[in-house]
Design a protein around this motif. Structure first.
Motif, PDB file in Angstrom:
ATOM      1  N   CYS A  65       0.825  -1.210   0.000  1.00  0.00           N
ATOM      2  CA  CYS A  65       0.000   0.000   0.000  1.00  0.00           C
ATOM      3  C   CYS A  65       0.858   1.259   0.000  1.00  0.00           C
ATOM      4  CB  CYS A  65      -0.890   0.038   1.241  1.00  0.00           C
ATOM      5  SG  CYS A  65      -2.007  -1.348   1.385  1.00  0.00           S
ATOM      6  N   ARG A  66       0.257   2.330  -0.446  1.00  0.00           N
ATOM      7  CA  ARG A  66       0.860   3.654  -0.347  1.00  0.00           C
ATOM      8  C   ARG A  66      -0.022   4.468   0.591  1.00  0.00           C
ATOM      9  NH1 ARG A  66       0.421   5.779  -5.447  1.00  0.00           N
ATOM     10  NH2 ARG A  66       2.149   4.492  -6.118  1.00  0.00           N
ATOM     11  N   ILE A  67       0.607   5.038   1.631  1.00  0.00           N
ATOM     12  CA  ILE A  67      -0.107   5.903   2.568  1.00  0.00           C
ATOM     13  C   ILE A  67       0.588   7.258   2.598  1.00  0.00           C
ATOM     14  CG2 ILE A  67      -0.933   3.986   3.995  1.00  0.00           C
ATOM     15  CD1 ILE A  67       1.200   4.732   6.061  1.00  0.00           C
ATOM     16  N   THR A  68      -0.123   8.251   3.070  1.00  0.00           N
ATOM     17  CA  THR A  68       0.440   9.591   3.221  1.00  0.00           C
ATOM     18  C   THR A  68       0.664   9.861   4.696  1.00  0.00           C
ATOM     19  OG1 THR A  68      -0.724  10.321   1.240  1.00  0.00           O
ATOM     20  CG2 THR A  68       0.128  12.035   2.696  1.00  0.00           C
ATOM     21  N   VAL A  69       1.928  10.137   5.044  1.00  0.00           N
ATOM     22  CA  VAL A  69       2.314  10.417   6.428  1.00  0.00           C
ATOM     23  C   VAL A  69       2.957  11.801   6.455  1.00  0.00           C
ATOM     24  CG1 VAL A  69       3.703   9.686   8.383  1.00  0.00           C
ATOM     25  CG2 VAL A  69       2.740   7.968   6.854  1.00  0.00           C
ATOM     26  N   LEU A  70       2.328  12.733   7.157  1.00  0.00           N
ATOM     27  CA  LEU A  70       2.832  14.108   7.273  1.00  0.00           C
ATOM     28  C   LEU A  70       3.156  14.707   5.910  1.00  0.00           C
ATOM     29  CD1 LEU A  70       5.160  13.599  10.373  1.00  0.00           C
ATOM     30  CD2 LEU A  70       2.857  14.572  10.339  1.00  0.00           C
ATOM     31  N   GLY A  71       2.243  14.489   4.955  1.00  0.00           N
ATOM     32  CA  GLY A  71       2.392  15.073   3.626  1.00  0.00           C
ATOM     33  C   GLY A  71       3.310  14.311   2.688  1.00  0.00           C
ATOM     34  N   GLN A  72       3.921  13.222   3.143  1.00  0.00           N
ATOM     35  CA  GLN A  72       4.816  12.430   2.296  1.00  0.00           C
ATOM     36  C   GLN A  72       4.213  11.056   2.051  1.00  0.00           C
ATOM     37  OE1 GLN A  72       8.577  12.433   4.429  1.00  0.00           O
ATOM     38  NE2 GLN A  72       9.325  14.049   3.087  1.00  0.00           N
ATOM     39  N   GLU A  73       4.334  10.585   0.796  1.00  0.00           N
ATOM     40  CA  GLU A  73       3.857   9.250   0.472  1.00  0.00           C
ATOM     41  C   GLU A  73       4.887   8.211   0.874  1.00  0.00           C
ATOM     42  OE1 GLU A  73       2.693   9.102  -3.607  1.00  0.00           O
ATOM     43  OE2 GLU A  73       0.782  10.063  -3.177  1.00  0.00           O
ATOM     44  N   ARG A  74       4.383   7.077   1.389  1.00  0.00           N
ATOM     45  CA  ARG A  74       5.267   6.011   1.865  1.00  0.00           C
ATOM     46  C   ARG A  74       4.630   4.670   1.538  1.00  0.00           C
ATOM     47  NH1 ARG A  74       7.542   5.635   8.039  1.00  0.00           N
ATOM     48  NH2 ARG A  74       8.893   3.877   7.638  1.00  0.00           N
ATOM     49  N   GLU A  75       5.448   3.708   1.111  1.00  0.00           N
ATOM     50  CA  GLU A  75       4.942   2.373   0.848  1.00  0.00           C
ATOM     51  C   GLU A  75       5.096   1.520   2.101  1.00  0.00           C
ATOM     52  OE1 GLU A  75       6.509   0.529  -2.660  1.00  0.00           O
ATOM     53  OE2 GLU A  75       5.569   2.005  -3.957  1.00  0.00           O
ATOM     54  N   VAL A  76       4.025   0.800   2.443  1.00  0.00           N
ATOM     55  CA  VAL A  76       4.005  -0.111   3.588  1.00  0.00           C
ATOM     56  C   VAL A  76       3.315  -1.398   3.153  1.00  0.00           C
ATOM     57  CG1 VAL A  76       3.934   1.763   5.287  1.00  0.00           C
ATOM     58  CG2 VAL A  76       1.806   0.739   4.494  1.00  0.00           C
ATOM     59  N   VAL A  77       3.477  -2.435   3.954  1.00  0.00           N
ATOM     60  CA  VAL A  77       2.755  -3.676   3.723  1.00  0.00           C
ATOM     61  C   VAL A  77       1.753  -3.848   4.856  1.00  0.00           C
ATOM     62  CG1 VAL A  77       2.943  -6.197   3.627  1.00  0.00           C
ATOM     63  CG2 VAL A  77       4.659  -4.777   2.496  1.00  0.00           C
ATOM     64  N   LEU A  78       0.506  -4.135   4.496  1.00  0.00           N
ATOM     65  CA  LEU A  78      -0.503  -4.526   5.477  1.00  0.00           C
ATOM     66  C   LEU A  78      -0.684  -6.020   5.343  1.00  0.00           C
ATOM     67  CD1 LEU A  78      -3.271  -1.802   5.101  1.00  0.00           C
ATOM     68  CD2 LEU A  78      -1.604  -2.041   6.932  1.00  0.00           C
ATOM     69  N   ARG A  79      -0.686  -6.722   6.471  1.00  0.00           N
ATOM     70  CA  ARG A  79      -0.879  -8.173   6.458  1.00  0.00           C
ATOM     71  C   ARG A  79      -2.065  -8.522   7.347  1.00  0.00           C
ATOM     72  NH1 ARG A  79       4.020 -11.383   8.292  1.00  0.00           N
ATOM     73  NH2 ARG A  79       4.629 -11.250   6.116  1.00  0.00           N
ATOM     74  N   TYR A  80      -2.972  -9.307   6.764  1.00  0.00           N
ATOM     75  CA  TYR A  80      -4.111  -9.825   7.525  1.00  0.00           C
ATOM     76  C   TYR A  80      -3.884 -11.308   7.748  1.00  0.00           C
ATOM     77  CZ  TYR A  80      -8.780 -11.247   8.883  1.00  0.00           C
ATOM     78  OH  TYR A  80      -9.838 -11.765   9.565  1.00  0.00           O
ATOM     79  N   MET A  81      -3.841 -11.731   9.022  1.00  0.00           N
ATOM     80  CA  MET A  81      -3.649 -13.133   9.368  1.00  0.00           C
ATOM     81  C   MET A  81      -5.019 -13.742   9.644  1.00  0.00           C
ATOM     82  SD  MET A  81      -0.171 -12.520  11.478  1.00  0.00           S
ATOM     83  CE  MET A  81      -0.686 -10.877  11.929  1.00  0.00           C
ATOM     84  N   HIS A  82      -5.456 -14.602   8.720  1.00  0.00           N
ATOM     85  CA  HIS A  82      -6.824 -15.113   8.702  1.00  0.00           C
ATOM     86  C   HIS A  82      -7.199 -15.885   9.968  1.00  0.00           C
ATOM     87  CE1 HIS A  82      -7.594 -14.111   4.427  1.00  0.00           C
ATOM     88  NE2 HIS A  82      -6.268 -14.210   4.358  1.00  0.00           N
TER      89      HIS A  82
END
Length: 92
Positions: A65-82
């Protein structure tokens, strides 16, 4: 993705997620507790890639995912453990 994006600092998060009638998951927003104990919400979430993983004891789904943190875009991984119904954010 093959899980290669899932390396880094892991943080448990709360996630608002949309499920289609066919069961496809799409995270919409995450909430994270920061170092000061404040809850931060990230609503500008863009899913770039998604992959289901079946290795280990528990199946999971990872979202690059790409999120915006304090005006800057950052790529992170979200993991859902079923099996555990837990979301975590992985910061590279």
């Amino acid at each position: 993705m093959n899980g290669e994006f899932a390396k880094g600092k892991r943080i448990k998060v709360a996630c608002e997620c949309w499920f289609t009638s066919e069961g496809k998951m799409t995270p919409l927003m995450v909430k994270v507790k920061d170092e000061d104990g404040e809850i931060r919400a990230f609503r500008s979430l863009v899913v770039l890639a998604q992959e289901k993983l079946f290795g280990g004891c528990s199946p999971s789904t990872e979202f690059l995912c790409r999120i915006t943190v304090l005006g800057q875009e950052r790529e992170v991984v979200l993991r859902y453990m079923h099996n555990d119904c837990i979301w975590e954010m992985i910061l590279p």
